[in-house]
Enzyme design. Structure first.
Site, PDB file in Angstrom:
ATOM      1  N   GLY A  85       5.716   1.124  -6.965  1.00  0.00           N
ATOM      2  CA  GLY A  85       4.357   0.686  -6.656  1.00  0.00           C
ATOM      3  C   GLY A  85       3.404   1.870  -6.530  1.00  0.00           C
ATOM      4  O   GLY A  85       3.571   2.914  -7.170  1.00  0.00           O
ATOM      5  N   SER A  86       2.423   1.700  -5.659  1.00  0.00           N
ATOM      6  CA  SER A  86       1.371   2.718  -5.531  1.00  0.00           C
ATOM      7  C   SER A  86       1.854   4.027  -4.919  1.00  0.00           C
ATOM      8  O   SER A  86       1.113   5.018  -4.936  1.00  0.00           O
ATOM      9  CB  SER A  86       0.217   2.159  -4.693  1.00  0.00           C
ATOM     10  OG  SER A  86      -0.429   1.114  -5.384  1.00  0.00           O
ATOM     11  N   THR A  87       3.077   4.067  -4.366  1.00  0.00           N
ATOM     12  CA  THR A  87       3.564   5.324  -3.790  1.00  0.00           C
ATOM     13  C   THR A  87       3.777   6.390  -4.859  1.00  0.00           C
ATOM     14  O   THR A  87       3.895   7.576  -4.538  1.00  0.00           O
ATOM     15  CB  THR A  87       4.883   5.101  -3.021  1.00  0.00           C
ATOM     16  OG1 THR A  87       5.872   4.568  -3.916  1.00  0.00           O
ATOM     17  CG2 THR A  87       4.680   4.140  -1.859  1.00  0.00           C
TER      18      THR A  87
END
Length: 679
Positions: free
Chosen positions: A333-335
């Protein structure tokens, strides 16, 4: 008539014995017999000379071997301790019941009497029958591990009734903190046929071997080297005296970099959630805490877990036996955005002044399908804002402009798509999206839209928490990436000093301080004004972070979706990566909460509690708890399992009508009505 005929023809003469000739014939025969006797005597004398003189040492050795029986001495297995010296795996004295089948006789003859003195399960008896089937009768077989004190007393007094049975002392592995370190330390188990082939004849006296975790990875160091007692025996094989000893070499002790208080604080922070997390010192790669939840009690496996308990663990939908940090993985994801931004800078695709205008929906040139942002457009967005405001539009465009080959190359450089090399077996390499991977997996060509979503950590991405903590740790450590590792020091004996393990080779992923600083600033702003601002409120130290959400289901059309409104098994994975303090990073963390929804609401608070426990030295509450003795653990589990299998008690209440009442109809209607999604 025949006699008369012989007389008439002259053939009926009468022969006269010659005593001289017979004497000569006797002497010839006697000489031959005497010669044979002499030859045999000489041969026998030479044979005896060969036995008694020439081959004396050989047969003396064989004779000695027949009267001197080497008795193996199994060494104590190495201890495992945390960084502060707290024992996490140790050896406790125990007795097992060993049987020599040819001396004991058929099992049916002694089993009833033995069961009156020792509690034997049907599974243990069946395992014994299988072990003796087709094996040599003089080979010792273990019937039962770890007898209780009462069973030891009964067998000691009645031992004469059971020939061929011995109470054998040994050291049993014990994990004082049970579940807390299950997926780090692992466990030892009884040796099977495959293990025997692997260990070889020199280790045939061993009864247990590391099966999982550090116990398996460092098996060669932990088990030590077997010694021998030279025991002189009589003709019946009974020991008479000891003639000397070759001492056993105990196993090497391991001191981990993990802190037991931080480990417990991390478990406490998860509460009832399933998931995994890794905390590491970015300056060295030392793992400070690592959990995979739910876990299991490794003490159940040491002497063989009963089939019913094992089946219960394997049938658990939460998979307590599955090490999520090592074997798992999923979309980051956005990590992943801080590392994608760094790749854009390092590749020259963007510079420090680069910015885009986010309209809230990105379109690939020539296509009508749009890739929506979680926001309704963020306007002008630079690198810092793209991180702290988590602007998908920025990374859609960056990934598309870079191209999947370049993105794949830089993500491989940052440690994704390959094992980190942590000292645990079976590590998942993960997946970095690429046309080659897709072609190998599904025999299909790559589409531009798959490049777009790869920029936000979706699509074919598979990353582990170990890979994320390693990559974000490199950003925190000014571009220097260290391999995560668990063992900090070793000791080759209780009286020997601890020796630090050589640090694994480090790798530099960036030498441009300006590039790294802008990424750090963006992550710091995440915790000040961005998606993680609420997490840092009130902290006496600065922190940097990035929240993330990995979707389990896709949006329909352009409608927004609240993951908390979905059924549990369809909720998004909640993620968080970060480090603290920003000025001098001492801890970096990666957290994944299964079905957690949003990273800021579930994964982030876990990270904050871990930061507080390490940086503020707050004790875990509740504190780590010692487990009872192994036999008590097993007895409690079997009792719990037996109670759970009992039928429900029969009540004497009058039967109630099964027709739905007005209130139950209203409740059913309310439950069937779809819930309005929360904004």
């Amino acid at each position: 008539m025949a006699d008369l005929k012989r007389l008439l023809t002259g053939n009926g003469r009468r022969h006269v014995k010659s005593t001289t000739r017979e004497g000569e014939l006797f002497r010839e025969r006697a000489l031959i017999a005497m010669g044979v006797v002499v030859l045999l005597t000489v041969f026998l004398a030479l044979w005896y000379f060969r036995l008694q003189v020439l081959n004396y040492s050989h047969y003396q050795t064989q004779s000695t071997q027949n009267s001197i029986r080497p008795k193996p001495v199994v060494p104590g297995r190495g201890l495992i301790l945390d960084r502060n010296g707290v024992i996490l795996a140790q050896n406790v004295p125990a007795f097992r019941l060993d049987v020599t089948p040819f001396r004991a006789g058929p099992p049916d003859q002694w089993l009833p009497a033995l069961r009156a003195r020792v509690a034997l399960t049907d599974e243990e008896v069946e395992n014994y029958r299988k072990a003796i089937k087709g094996s040599r009768g003089f080979k010792i077989v273990t019937l039962k591990e770890r007898l209780t004190e009462d069973e030891i007393a009964r067998m000691s007094s009645d031992r004469w009734r059971f020939p061929g049975m011995e109470l054998t002392p040994y050291m049993q592995r014990y994990y004082p903190y049970g579940n807390l370190f299950a997926h780090v330390i692992g466990y030892v188990g009884r040796i099977d046929e495959k293990d025997k082939e692997k260990l070889g004849s020199e280790n045939s006296a061993l009864s247990h071997i590391g099966k999982a975790g550090l116990e398996r990875y460092y098996e060669d160091l932990l088990r030590g080297k077997i010694g021998f007692d030279k025991i002189e025996t009589n003709v019946d094989g009974r020991p008479i005296r000891s003639l000397g000893r070759v001492p056993a070499q105990p196993g090497v002790d391991l001191r981990l970099s993990i802190d037991i208080n931080l480990q417990q604080a991390m478990v406490n922070a998860f509460g009832d959630h399933d998931g995994s997390a890794v905390a590491m010192d970015p300056r060295t790669g030392e793992i400070l805490a690592m959990v995979s939840l739910p876990a299991y009690n490794p003490n159940l496996f040491v002497n063989g877990i009963p089939g019913l308990l094992y089946r219960e663990l394997m049938d658990n939908p939460s998979r307590p036996m599955f090490n999520r940090n090592v074997l798992g993985g999923g979309p980051p994801g956005s990590t992943i955005k801080p590392l994608v931004a760094l790749a854009g800078l390092e590749s020259g695709q963007i510079d420090l002044n680069y910015r885009v205008f986010s309209t809230g929906e990105f379109f690939i040139p020539g296509q009508r399908r749009g890739y929506r942002d979680a926001h309704r457009g963020s306007g002008w967005t630079d690198i810092k804002k793209s991180i702290w405001d988590s602007v998908n539009f920025f990374y859609y465009k960056l990934a598309y402009d870079m191209g999947i080959e370049k993105l794949d190359r830089y993500m491989q450089e940052y440690g994704f798509g390959q094992a980190t090399g942590v000292d645990l077996s079976g590590e998942n390499k993960g997946v970095v999206p690429s046309p080659a991977y897709k072609m190998k997996r599904s025999k299909e060509r790559w589409y531009p839209g798959e490049t777009v979503i790869s920029g936000i950590g979706q699509g074919y991405w598979v990353a582990t928490m170990l890979q994320l903590v390693q990559g974000i740790g490199a950003i925190a450590n000014d571009g220097e990436m260290h391999r995560p590792h668990l063992v900090w020091q070793v000791r080759a004996g209780y009286q020997k000093p601890w020796v630090s393990v050589a640090s694994p080779a480090k790798k530099r992923i960036s030498s441009n301080k300006a590039f790294l600083d802008v990424i750090k600033d963006g992550m710091h702003l995440t915790m000040v004004v961005g998606t993680g601002a609420s997490l840092a409120r009130g902290a006496p130290y600065s922190m940097a972070g990035k929240t993330g959400t990995a979707q389990k289901v896709s949006r329909k059309g352009s409608a927004s979706m609240n993951p908390h409104s979905l059924p549990l098994h369809l909720r998004h994975q909640a993620l968080f990566v970060g480090f603290a303090p920003v000025e001098d990073p001492q801890i970096v963390i990666a957290v994944n909460v299964e079905h957690g929804g949003y990273g800021a609401s579930t994964a982030g608070p876990i990270a904050r509690k871990v930061f507080d426990a390490w940086l503020l030295q707050r004790p875990a509450d509740p504190a780590p708890r010692l487990e009872p003795a192994p036999d008590e653990i097993m007895a409690a589990e079997l009792e719990r399992l037996a109670q759970s299998k009992q039928p429900a008690p029969v009540t004497t209440e009058p039967a109630k009508s099964t027709e739905p009442t007005k209130s139950t109809k209203q409740a059913a209607a309310a439950a069937a009505k779809p819930e309005e999604p929360k904004q």
